[in-house]
Design a protein around this motif. Sequence first.
Motif, short mmCIF file in Angstrom:
data_model
loop_
_atom_site.label_atom_id
_atom_site.label_comp_id
_atom_site.label_asym_id
_atom_site.label_seq_id
_atom_site.Cartn_x
_atom_site.Cartn_y
_atom_site.Cartn_z
N GLU A 33 11.86 -0.30 31.85
CA GLU A 33 10.65 -0.65 31.11
C GLU A 33 10.58 0.22 29.86
O GLU A 33 10.67 1.45 29.95
N LEU A 34 10.38 -0.42 28.72
CA LEU A 34 10.38 0.28 27.44
C LEU A 34 9.12 -0.06 26.65
O LEU A 34 8.61 -1.18 26.73
N SER A 35 8.66 0.89 25.86
CA SER A 35 7.57 0.67 24.91
C SER A 35 8.10 0.98 23.52
O SER A 35 8.57 2.10 23.26
N VAL A 36 8.04 0.00 22.63
CA VAL A 36 8.56 0.16 21.28
C VAL A 36 7.52 -0.35 20.28
O VAL A 36 6.71 -1.21 20.60
N SER A 37 7.58 0.19 19.07
CA SER A 37 6.66 -0.21 18.01
C SER A 37 7.43 -0.35 16.70
O SER A 37 8.38 0.39 16.44
N GLU A 38 6.99 -1.30 15.90
CA GLU A 38 7.53 -1.47 14.56
C GLU A 38 6.38 -1.77 13.61
O GLU A 38 5.42 -2.47 13.97
N THR A 39 6.48 -1.26 12.39
CA THR A 39 5.44 -1.45 11.39
C THR A 39 6.03 -2.08 10.14
O THR A 39 7.11 -1.68 9.68
N VAL A 40 5.33 -3.07 9.61
CA VAL A 40 5.73 -3.71 8.35
C VAL A 40 4.64 -3.40 7.32
O VAL A 40 3.45 -3.65 7.56
N ASP A 41 5.05 -2.81 6.20
CA ASP A 41 4.11 -2.48 5.13
C ASP A 41 4.08 -3.58 4.08
O ASP A 41 5.09 -4.23 3.80
N ALA A 42 2.89 -3.79 3.51
CA ALA A 42 2.73 -4.81 2.47
C ALA A 42 1.62 -4.39 1.52
O ALA A 42 0.77 -3.56 1.87
N LYS A 43 1.64 -4.98 0.35
CA LYS A 43 0.57 -4.70 -0.61
C LYS A 43 -0.70 -5.42 -0.18
O LYS A 43 -0.67 -6.62 0.12
N PRO A 44 -1.84 -4.73 -0.12
CA PRO A 44 -3.08 -5.38 0.30
C PRO A 44 -3.56 -6.39 -0.74
O PRO A 44 -3.32 -6.22 -1.94
N ASP A 45 -4.22 -7.43 -0.26
CA ASP A 45 -4.77 -8.42 -1.18
C ASP A 45 -6.28 -8.56 -1.08
O ASP A 45 -6.88 -9.36 -1.81
N ILE A 46 -6.91 -7.79 -0.20
CA ILE A 46 -8.38 -7.71 -0.18
C ILE A 46 -8.77 -6.26 0.03
O ILE A 46 -7.98 -5.45 0.53
N VAL A 47 -9.98 -5.94 -0.35
CA VAL A 47 -10.51 -4.60 -0.14
C VAL A 47 -11.98 -4.71 0.25
O VAL A 47 -12.72 -5.51 -0.31
N GLU A 48 -12.37 -3.94 1.23
CA GLU A 48 -13.76 -3.95 1.71
C GLU A 48 -14.43 -2.64 1.35
O GLU A 48 -13.88 -1.56 1.57
N ILE A 49 -15.61 -2.73 0.78
CA ILE A 49 -16.39 -1.54 0.46
C ILE A 49 -17.79 -1.72 1.03
O ILE A 49 -18.26 -2.83 1.24
N GLY A 50 -18.44 -0.63 1.29
CA GLY A 50 -19.81 -0.66 1.78
C GLY A 50 -20.73 0.00 0.78
O GLY A 50 -20.36 0.97 0.12
#
Length: 239
Positions: A33-50
């Motif tokens: 049994e294995l636990s693995v992770s991978e991440t893909v980075d991308a340029k954001p196209d929305i931004v949320e502000i409060g």
Amino acid sequence: MIRFAIPALAAGIIATSAQAAEVQIASQGPVVELSVSETVDAKPDIVEIGAGVSSQAYTAVEAMRINAREMTAVIERLKALGIDKDDIQTTGINLGAQYDYDQSEQRQVFRGYQASNRVSVTLRDVKRAGEVLDALVAAGATDLSGPRFALDDDTQARAQARKAAFAKARTQAEEYARWSGFTGVKLLEVSESIMTNRPIAYAESDMRQSIKVAAAPTPVEPGLVGTMVSLTVKYEMTR
């Protein structure tokens, strides 16, 4: 978490009943049994502000009245900037009594009420984040939060991360099998969890300070956001 079992035509598959929603796969060999992770980075196209407004007055009615007027100015400013009304959402309205503590008499002294109203704003042009933050302060906003950058649709990023994680898991399982004297592996089970849009956020207090002192528009750098897929997989070692 998404969890599913992989069906097979080989013997050893046990279904509890015709109505069962879960299929168990019996293994003849040892299981890894294995636990693995991978991440893909991308340029954001929305931004949320409060953005929020806090108002004080001696009576609750007056505090709410003042706050409504000031928050309306903030919302109208957002609409004037071309932000769609569907991208403006009220996230909190609060009203509470305020007190000072009299040290000499050791008691609380009522000083009035504070009303506050906050909205969350989604910008679909990330380059305008600094401009909008400055405009909000000019319109009367007394506190800001964010920006939080994200992907409006991270389906493709999830698929890429999932594929990479799955390939990594199989490679690792095959290595364990070889080291243990086996020749291959058979997939038994996969479970998945997803973490999307992991930017480095600005601290709220730092953002407010930068807006107060900046003569030029507030600089905001979107950077990249990551979509991470984590898999837990079970493989049977085979010969």
